[in-house]
Design a protein around this motif. Sequence first.
Motif, PDB file in Angstrom:
ATOM      1  N   LYS A  38       0.872  -1.218   0.032  1.00 29.58           N
ATOM      2  CA  LYS A  38      -0.021   0.054  -0.087  1.00 29.58           C
ATOM      3  C   LYS A  38       0.931   1.210   0.197  1.00 29.58           C
ATOM      4  O   LYS A  38       0.634   2.115  -0.821  1.00 29.58           O
ATOM      5  CB  LYS A  38      -0.947  -0.093   1.205  1.00 29.58           C
ATOM      6  N   THR A  59      -2.738 -15.686   4.503  1.00 32.74           N
ATOM      7  CA  THR A  59      -4.129 -15.529   5.114  1.00 32.74           C
ATOM      8  C   THR A  59      -5.182 -15.155   4.150  1.00 32.74           C
ATOM      9  O   THR A  59      -4.465 -14.508   2.792  1.00 32.74           O
ATOM     10  CB  THR A  59      -4.146 -14.668   6.424  1.00 32.74           C
ATOM     11  N   TYR A  60      -6.505 -14.928   4.373  1.00 32.65           N
ATOM     12  CA  TYR A  60      -7.317 -14.413   3.249  1.00 32.65           C
ATOM     13  C   TYR A  60      -6.796 -12.900   2.891  1.00 32.65           C
ATOM     14  O   TYR A  60      -7.515 -12.250   1.895  1.00 32.65           O
ATOM     15  CB  TYR A  60      -8.597 -14.373   3.850  1.00 32.65           C
ATOM     16  N   LEU A  61      -6.252 -12.269   3.574  1.00 27.84           N
ATOM     17  CA  LEU A  61      -5.623 -10.753   3.403  1.00 27.84           C
ATOM     18  C   LEU A  61      -5.077 -10.864   2.080  1.00 27.84           C
ATOM     19  O   LEU A  61      -5.111 -10.096   1.179  1.00 27.84           O
ATOM     20  CB  LEU A  61      -4.792 -10.243   4.474  1.00 27.84           C
ATOM     21  N   ASN A 116      -5.430 -12.625  -0.276  1.00 23.25           N
ATOM     22  CA  ASN A 116      -6.417 -12.835  -1.648  1.00 23.25           C
ATOM     23  C   ASN A 116      -7.124 -11.685  -1.860  1.00 23.25           C
ATOM     24  O   ASN A 116      -8.047 -11.581  -3.003  1.00 23.25           O
ATOM     25  CB  ASN A 116      -7.158 -14.215  -1.493  1.00 23.25           C
ATOM     26  N   SER A 117      -7.398 -10.657  -0.971  1.00 19.07           N
ATOM     27  CA  SER A 117      -8.303  -9.726  -1.102  1.00 19.07           C
ATOM     28  C   SER A 117      -7.588  -8.367  -1.891  1.00 19.07           C
ATOM     29  O   SER A 117      -8.212  -7.378  -1.853  1.00 19.07           O
ATOM     30  CB  SER A 117      -8.933  -9.234   0.151  1.00 19.07           C
ATOM     31  N   ILE A 118      -6.304  -8.642  -2.163  1.00 14.94           N
ATOM     32  CA  ILE A 118      -5.503  -7.425  -2.339  1.00 14.94           C
ATOM     33  C   ILE A 118      -5.165  -7.514  -4.096  1.00 14.94           C
ATOM     34  O   ILE A 118      -4.711  -8.801  -4.483  1.00 14.94           O
ATOM     35  CB  ILE A 118      -4.264  -7.279  -1.583  1.00 14.94           C
ATOM     36  N   TYR A 119      -4.965  -6.304  -4.512  1.00 14.83           N
ATOM     37  CA  TYR A 119      -4.392  -6.259  -5.969  1.00 14.83           C
ATOM     38  C   TYR A 119      -3.169  -5.216  -6.212  1.00 14.83           C
ATOM     39  O   TYR A 119      -3.624  -3.945  -5.586  1.00 14.83           O
ATOM     40  CB  TYR A 119      -5.700  -5.967  -6.991  1.00 14.83           C
ATOM     41  N   THR A 163      -2.053  -8.933  -6.646  1.00 19.75           N
ATOM     42  CA  THR A 163      -1.959 -10.139  -5.512  1.00 19.75           C
ATOM     43  C   THR A 163      -0.355 -10.348  -5.182  1.00 19.75           C
ATOM     44  O   THR A 163       0.522 -10.280  -5.842  1.00 19.75           O
ATOM     45  CB  THR A 163      -2.331 -11.652  -6.490  1.00 19.75           C
TER      46      THR A 163
END
Lengths: 329, 329
Positions: free
Chosen positions: A250, A271-273, A275-278, A280
């Motif tokens: 970020k 973690t799922y964190l 997979n929520s980001i672009y 990736t």
Amino acid sequence: MKIQDVARKANVGVGTVSRVLNKNGYVSDKTREKVEKAIRELQYTPNELARNLYHNKTNTIAVILPDASNPFYASLVNEIEKALRVQGYKTMLCNTVGEKTNEELYLNMLQRNMVDGILTGTHTLDNWKYAEIVGPIVSFDTPPLSETTPVVTVDHGTGGRKAAELLLESGCRHVVQFRDNVFDSFPFFERHREFEKTIREAGAICENYIMERDCFTEDFYERIVEDCFRKYPDVDGIFGTDMPAAFSLKRALMMGKRVPEDLRIVSFDGTYLINSIYPTLTCVRQPIRDIAKAGVDQLIRMIKGERPVNREIKLPVTIDIGMTTMTVR
Amino acid sequence: MKIQDVARKANVGVGTVSRVLNKNGYVSDKTREKVEKAIRELQYTPNELARNLYHNKTNTIAVILPDASNPFYASLVNEIEKALRVQGYKTMLCNTVGEKTNEELYLNMLQRNMVDGILTGTHTLDNWKYAEIVGPIVSFDTPPLSETTPVVTVDHGTGGRKAAELLLESGCRHVVQFRDNVFDSFPFFERHREFEKTIREAGAICENYIMERDCFTEDFYERIVEDCFRKYPDVDGIFGTDMPAAFSLKRALMMGKRVPEDLRIVSFDGTYLINSIYPTLTCVRQPIRDIAKAGVDQLIRMIKGERPVNREIKLPVTIDIGMTTMTVR
């Protein structure tokens, strides 16, 4: 409604009702039926506290973690709760948020028969405190807590080495790893050592950014990532757990850096964190469900009086290639 | 080590030791000192199960949630655990993951004296099941569970309206909201209704993308977001909780859409997920810590036999302007 009411209704002694409820001792089929009929008719619910005292069991496991909102611990406790539930155990959630006193308080619960066992993913107390505790304990990613306490960990050494290789293959020559300031007796120390060693052996520079332990707030991550880029403005690669990795991504994008052209990032945890980001994140993934299951299995063996399978269970990590490295595999 | 050993050592009766331990009934200062000395010398630890049975209290609260790894519930349970700990209560974590049987099982714990109260953030059972339960229960964001059960919620109506206004002010004319398929008795139904109403009153189009309830996996979010963009390729605005909002952002960027030029996004919840992402998400934030505290405070009043403050506590939401809308305020 008391056990005495059931006994009166069934016209038997309290001891007989107790034997039926606890499924032990001899009771004739005819008497059992009478008691069960009385229980049904009176809609009697046994007081679990009395049952627990009788069996000296609570069917409850304390899960001690620093912070249940951190994505890794949140996923771990979620999987632990599921694995324990399947085995008939309940989960007592105990956050320590780095306070020694809490950890001690929670350990004390085992001695006072408030829980049947402990799964701990934190370790701020001296080992002798753990050694004093008589009872089933299994820990995650800690040094051996006592002579009898098994540890569940992952292959941190391989994880650190692979992360370094991914950054080197992406062309990195000056990297930072975010790390805790811990003793080398912690299993994850191996990850930091192997990462640094692999980077240095390739003739590249490895900086160690030391993080305070047991800090998990967003403000904390914002602050350390900003500080890291100020201290090392020329880094071309970053390695850290999901939270510092995500906040580094970020921050880099906010600063106008191109990822992966100017900066490559590899995270550890998966973690799922992630997979929520672009874009990736490339990551070294811990098998969180397997970690939870292994810990629960070991603990339940110990509660049943069996020997733990191993003093140390080391599970493999896997690599997920994302868009923050330039390697094509 | 038993209470009998302490009594023998102090040369008093078991009842006297019990009165000292439980701090009730008359014991002379001299006798108390003798008993306390014996406790110290024998290093006696009271069996908590026996104490609990005596007091008919466990000092444990069951926290029933669909999934403890979802960022919102992870943050909520983390704050609940802290708030309960301050009040001397322990947290029993109970995931339901949408299984009715689990929720029923957990409710049953209250009747069997395994917990002193219940905080529930899930609701898949019929209301009469709750109405049957005698004991302190407080729920989060559910319909009233019974005549005596307080609900803690947030001002969803204002949240939905503000989200719609943010998208309209950013120039949106065709928006989608991700929503559950629930009855209008759920407090968050108001959010969906106000959102849709505000969009329609401005002459713009509002699509409702209905999500399955109690699904929280990454695969699920990937799938619904992909499906949504296929169904509504021309949308210029999206409203959803943090997870669908984050996955929509990721998907839009992967598809080459510019955010916020081509697509504006507003999320609802405001967990740490929002802060780990770039571009930062504009969001309607729930006051998670206050929600946890309000629930715990209400529940402890009920355990103490006091009346709950209100049948419904509605907390305010706040707006965080990020980079996924074009409004400058």
